[in-house]
Write a protein that holds these residues in place. Structure first.
Motif, PDB file in Angstrom:
ATOM      1  N   SER A 256       5.084 -15.053 -23.096  1.00 30.20           N
ATOM      2  CA  SER A 256       5.065 -13.861 -22.246  1.00 30.20           C
ATOM      3  C   SER A 256       5.955 -14.070 -21.032  1.00 30.20           C
ATOM      4  N   VAL A 257       6.064 -13.021 -20.210  1.00 30.95           N
ATOM      5  CA  VAL A 257       6.812 -13.102 -18.955  1.00 30.95           C
ATOM      6  C   VAL A 257       5.870 -13.300 -17.775  1.00 30.95           C
ATOM      7  N   SER A 258       4.620 -13.658 -18.027  1.00 23.42           N
ATOM      8  CA  SER A 258       3.635 -13.764 -16.954  1.00 23.42           C
ATOM      9  C   SER A 258       3.996 -14.824 -15.922  1.00 23.42           C
ATOM     10  N   LYS A 259       4.618 -15.923 -16.339  1.00 26.35           N
ATOM     11  CA  LYS A 259       5.009 -16.962 -15.398  1.00 26.35           C
ATOM     12  C   LYS A 259       6.451 -16.797 -14.929  1.00 26.35           C
ATOM     13  N   SER A 260       7.326 -16.308 -15.785  1.00 23.32           N
ATOM     14  CA  SER A 260       8.736 -16.174 -15.423  1.00 23.32           C
ATOM     15  C   SER A 260       8.988 -14.949 -14.546  1.00 23.32           C
ATOM     16  N   LEU A 261       8.211 -13.882 -14.738  1.00 23.52           N
ATOM     17  CA  LEU A 261       8.310 -12.691 -13.888  1.00 23.52           C
ATOM     18  C   LEU A 261       6.972 -12.535 -13.154  1.00 23.52           C
ATOM     19  N   VAL A 262       6.075 -11.694 -13.641  1.00 26.34           N
ATOM     20  CA  VAL A 262       4.741 -11.568 -13.043  1.00 26.34           C
ATOM     21  C   VAL A 262       3.741 -11.173 -14.126  1.00 26.34           C
ATOM     22  N   PRO A 263       2.476 -11.603 -13.994  1.00 29.53           N
ATOM     23  CA  PRO A 263       1.470 -11.234 -14.998  1.00 29.53           C
ATOM     24  C   PRO A 263       1.222  -9.734 -15.080  1.00 29.53           C
ATOM     25  N   GLY A 264       1.407  -9.026 -13.956  1.00 30.55           N
ATOM     26  CA  GLY A 264       1.084  -7.607 -13.938  1.00 30.55           C
ATOM     27  C   GLY A 264       1.939  -6.742 -14.844  1.00 30.55           C
ATOM     28  N   LEU A 265       3.065  -7.259 -15.326  1.00 29.82           N
ATOM     29  CA  LEU A 265       3.872  -6.479 -16.263  1.00 29.82           C
ATOM     30  C   LEU A 265       3.182  -6.339 -17.616  1.00 29.82           C
ATOM     31  N   ARG A 266       2.298  -7.298 -17.955  1.00 32.71           N
ATOM     32  CA  ARG A 266       1.592  -7.303 -19.238  1.00 32.71           C
ATOM     33  C   ARG A 266       2.552  -7.143 -20.416  1.00 32.71           C
ATOM     34  N   LEU A 267       3.548  -7.993 -20.463  1.00 32.92           N
ATOM     35  CA  LEU A 267       4.518  -7.986 -21.558  1.00 32.92           C
ATOM     36  C   LEU A 267       4.632  -9.387 -22.147  1.00 32.92           C
ATOM     37  N   GLY A 268       4.464  -9.471 -23.440  1.00 29.35           N
ATOM     38  CA  GLY A 268       4.605 -10.728 -24.151  1.00 29.35           C
ATOM     39  C   GLY A 268       5.067 -10.453 -25.563  1.00 29.35           C
ATOM     40  N   TRP A 269       5.040 -11.473 -26.411  1.00 35.62           N
ATOM     41  CA  TRP A 269       5.552 -11.314 -27.761  1.00 35.62           C
ATOM     42  C   TRP A 269       4.811 -12.232 -28.724  1.00 35.62           C
ATOM     43  N   LEU A 270       4.843 -11.829 -29.957  1.00 35.26           N
ATOM     44  CA  LEU A 270       4.265 -12.609 -31.046  1.00 35.26           C
ATOM     45  C   LEU A 270       5.268 -12.612 -32.181  1.00 35.26           C
ATOM     46  N   VAL A 271       5.724 -13.810 -32.565  1.00 29.93           N
ATOM     47  CA  VAL A 271       6.577 -13.962 -33.743  1.00 29.93           C
ATOM     48  C   VAL A 271       5.649 -14.365 -34.876  1.00 29.93           C
ATOM     49  N   VAL A 272       5.444 -13.458 -35.801  1.00 26.84           N
ATOM     50  CA  VAL A 272       4.365 -13.607 -36.770  1.00 26.84           C
ATOM     51  C   VAL A 272       4.928 -13.984 -38.145  1.00 26.84           C
ATOM     52  N   PRO A 273       4.272 -14.894 -38.877  1.00 24.28           N
ATOM     53  CA  PRO A 273       4.713 -15.216 -40.238  1.00 24.28           C
ATOM     54  C   PRO A 273       4.714 -13.972 -41.132  1.00 24.28           C
ATOM     55  N   ASP A 274       5.599 -13.973 -42.110  1.00 17.81           N
ATOM     56  CA  ASP A 274       5.729 -12.809 -43.002  1.00 17.81           C
ATOM     57  C   ASP A 274       4.396 -12.423 -43.631  1.00 17.81           C
ATOM     58  N   GLY A 275       3.603 -13.426 -44.007  1.00 15.17           N
ATOM     59  CA  GLY A 275       2.362 -13.135 -44.711  1.00 15.17           C
ATOM     60  C   GLY A 275       1.324 -12.408 -43.881  1.00 15.17           C
ATOM     61  N   LEU A 276       1.477 -12.404 -42.548  1.00 11.87           N
ATOM     62  CA  LEU A 276       0.511 -11.735 -41.671  1.00 11.87           C
ATOM     63  C   LEU A 276       1.094 -10.502 -40.988  1.00 11.87           C
ATOM     64  N   ALA A 277       2.400 -10.285 -41.157  1.00  8.88           N
ATOM     65  CA  ALA A 277       3.091  -9.290 -40.330  1.00  8.88           C
ATOM     66  C   ALA A 277       2.506  -7.894 -40.477  1.00  8.88           C
ATOM     67  N   ASP A 278       2.330  -7.423 -41.704  1.00 11.77           N
ATOM     68  CA  ASP A 278       1.872  -6.043 -41.902  1.00 11.77           C
ATOM     69  C   ASP A 278       0.484  -5.815 -41.308  1.00 11.77           C
ATOM     70  N   GLU A 279      -0.400  -6.784 -41.483  1.00 11.14           N
ATOM     71  CA  GLU A 279      -1.762  -6.627 -40.962  1.00 11.14           C
ATOM     72  C   GLU A 279      -1.784  -6.656 -39.431  1.00 11.14           C
ATOM     73  N   VAL A 280      -0.971  -7.526 -38.842  1.00  7.74           N
ATOM     74  CA  VAL A 280      -0.917  -7.590 -37.380  1.00  7.74           C
ATOM     75  C   VAL A 280      -0.369  -6.291 -36.812  1.00  7.74           C
ATOM     76  N   VAL A 281       0.685  -5.760 -37.407  1.00  8.44           N
ATOM     77  CA  VAL A 281       1.278  -4.508 -36.917  1.00  8.44           C
ATOM     78  C   VAL A 281       0.285  -3.359 -37.038  1.00  8.44           C
ATOM     79  N   ALA A 282      -0.444  -3.311 -38.146  1.00  9.66           N
ATOM     80  CA  ALA A 282      -1.434  -2.246 -38.318  1.00  9.66           C
ATOM     81  C   ALA A 282      -2.525  -2.331 -37.254  1.00  9.66           C
TER      82      ALA A 282
END
Length: 478
Positions: free
Chosen positions: A314-340
């Protein structure tokens, strides 16, 4: 004067009705309804209170009876009042008064009146307001209208493309934009994975011990129970991991919290071998991964096996936690379920914020911000080390090669831990011991000291106060 028609128990609400009676004619009905509604919500009209008849109240207020009747009928329909033929009008028993005040649940602002060494926060004053504002203006000028609708639940393609480039270049992540999901920080990313794994039948998730204390409650919400797994000098101990029976584990291999170690190459390989043998998954929380001071940051574990490692940051340490922006790089086998799950959880992160972050990264502003933070936090780390050497000689310091905190293990004569913490609190210094994060097998008292959010002069002052607190009034060590 309180009108005779109003019951004694309702008299405290009378003054709320007076402005409504004096309102302009067109607004008088709405004003009376609002005043009565507020009197019930605030508890001034308590459940079970009988109200005067519409005729009596209208006469006392000097308004038409129809206006009062309409107000009673509206609030009865909304559930604030109840009435029965020939039985009068009463305040409903279903209504409960609102809490008298809203509590501020945000973390206490560091440095207000104490020296706060609690780990986990960046310096919020370092947020690049000027560059961020310029990015906002540019985005608002150029963003097509159609992109202001509900976003792709994975995130804006523009931001996912920028993230893929950044993570590949800086962290060695195998980052296909199609496998990146923009999240509200690491917490949401891990929650999403917990929900999906639980739906697949996984009833337990392993976490590092010591480690972040938030996982018990986080996974309790997502479904799986938490199994704490011990660490050793190289990382997560593989024997207890295999014996636990879990098939998912959350790790911080680049910079473990709170010990500060980076997993050894052998331990990283062993962890991936466990995942392949069991069909399990490793969740890599890249905690403080960009902040390393002795050499280049250790590359992400995910780059060695993208199908067995879910990577999050996330950008919580590099920018600020209040932006509430991060990321998840998900394996192919879980991608569809995570997106749903992400789509049904919140319909996606705010479009404008995503577009601004993408612009910020594309122009190189994010890299400049990381370099700026790196310089500032290294300076503060050095100030902390110098202050500990000056005021607490004999203290062993570890976990200083990276991250935003250090572990200071005081000589044994500074204990016991509980009394030391009490004296620190009395001296105006907020600290947490290593034992607060799980297993602590070090001799003496070990303190986890966060320094990123503390100005250099306050770091020195805080360590001085800590040293004084560690000694009784006679001036000799406790």
């Amino acid at each position: 004067m309180i009108p005779s028609s109003l019951p004694q128990e309702a008299s405290a609400a009378w003054e709320l009705l007076l402005p409504a009676a004096a309102a302009p004619a067109r607004a008088r009905g709405r004003s009376l309804q609002s005043a009565l509604r507020e009197a019930v919500r605030s508890g001034r009209l308590t459940p079970g209170t009988r109200l005067p008849s519409s005729r009596d109240l209208a006469g006392d207020l000097g308004v038409s009876r129809g206006l009062v009747t309409d107000a009673y009928e509206q609030l009865t329909a909304e559930g604030y009042l109840r009435s029965g033929r020939g039985a009068g009008t009463w305040v409903s028993d279903a209504v409960r008064a609102a809490a008298p005040a809203v509590r501020d649940l945000s973390p206490r602002r560091p440095g207000d009146s104490r020296v706060d060494f609690v780990a986990g926060r960046p310096d919020l004053s370092m947020f690049p307001r000027t560059a961020w504002s310029a990015a906002q203006r540019a985005v608002l000028a150029d963003l097509p209208h159609e992109q202001l609708g509900y976003p792709d639940p994975r995130g804006l393609p523009r931001l996912r493309t920028a993230l893929a480039e950044l993570l590949t270049r800086r962290r060695g992540v195998v980052a296909d934009p199609e496998r990146i999901v923009v999240c509200s920080g690491v917490t949401q990313a891990v929650t999403l994975l917990g929900i999906v794994l639980h739906a697949r039948g996984e009833r337990a998730v392993g976490v590092e011990d010591p480690g972040s204390p938030q996982y018990e409650e986080l996974f309790a919400t997502a479904g799986p129970r938490v199994v704490r797994l011990p660490m050793d000098d190289e990382g997560l101990a593989l024997g207890p991991l295999r014996a636990s029976g879990v098939r998912a584990v959350v790790t911080t291999p680049g910079h473990h919290f709170p010990s500060g170690i980076a997993y050894s190459a052998d331990r990283r390989a062993g962890l991936l071998a466990w995942a392949r043998e069991t069909g399990g998954i490793v969740v890599e929380d890249d905690y403080d991964g960009d902040f390393r001071y002795d050499r280049a940051p250790v590359g992400a574990l995910q780059g060695l096996d993208p199908d067995r490692v879910a990577y999050t940051g996330s950008v919580s340490k590099s920018l600020v936690p209040g932006l509430r922006l991060g990321w998840l790089v998900v394996p192919d086998g879980l991608a569809d379920e995570v997106v749903a799950r992400k789509q049904y959880m919140d319909l996606g992160n705010p479009t404008l914020d995503q577009a601004v972050l993408a612009h910020f990264m594309e122009r190189g502003d994010y890299d400049r911000q990381l370099r700026r933070c790196q310089r500032a936090y290294k300076e503060r780390r050095d100030v902390l080390l110098s202050a500990l050497e000056t005021y607490l000689p004999g203290t062993r310091v570890s976990g200083i090669a990276a991250g935003l905190h250090a572990i200071a293990t005081l000589p044994e004569h500074y204990g016991p831990e509980r009394r030391l913490l009490e004296r620190c609190a009395e001296a105006g210094v907020t600290v947490r011991p290593l034992s607060a994060y799980g297993r602590a097998e070090t001799a003496g008292v070990s303190l986890v000291l966060g320094y990123a959010h503390v100005p250099p002069a306050r770091i020195t002052e805080g360590v001085r106060l800590l040293a004084e607190a560690a000694r009784p009034s006679g001036g000799r060590p406790a």
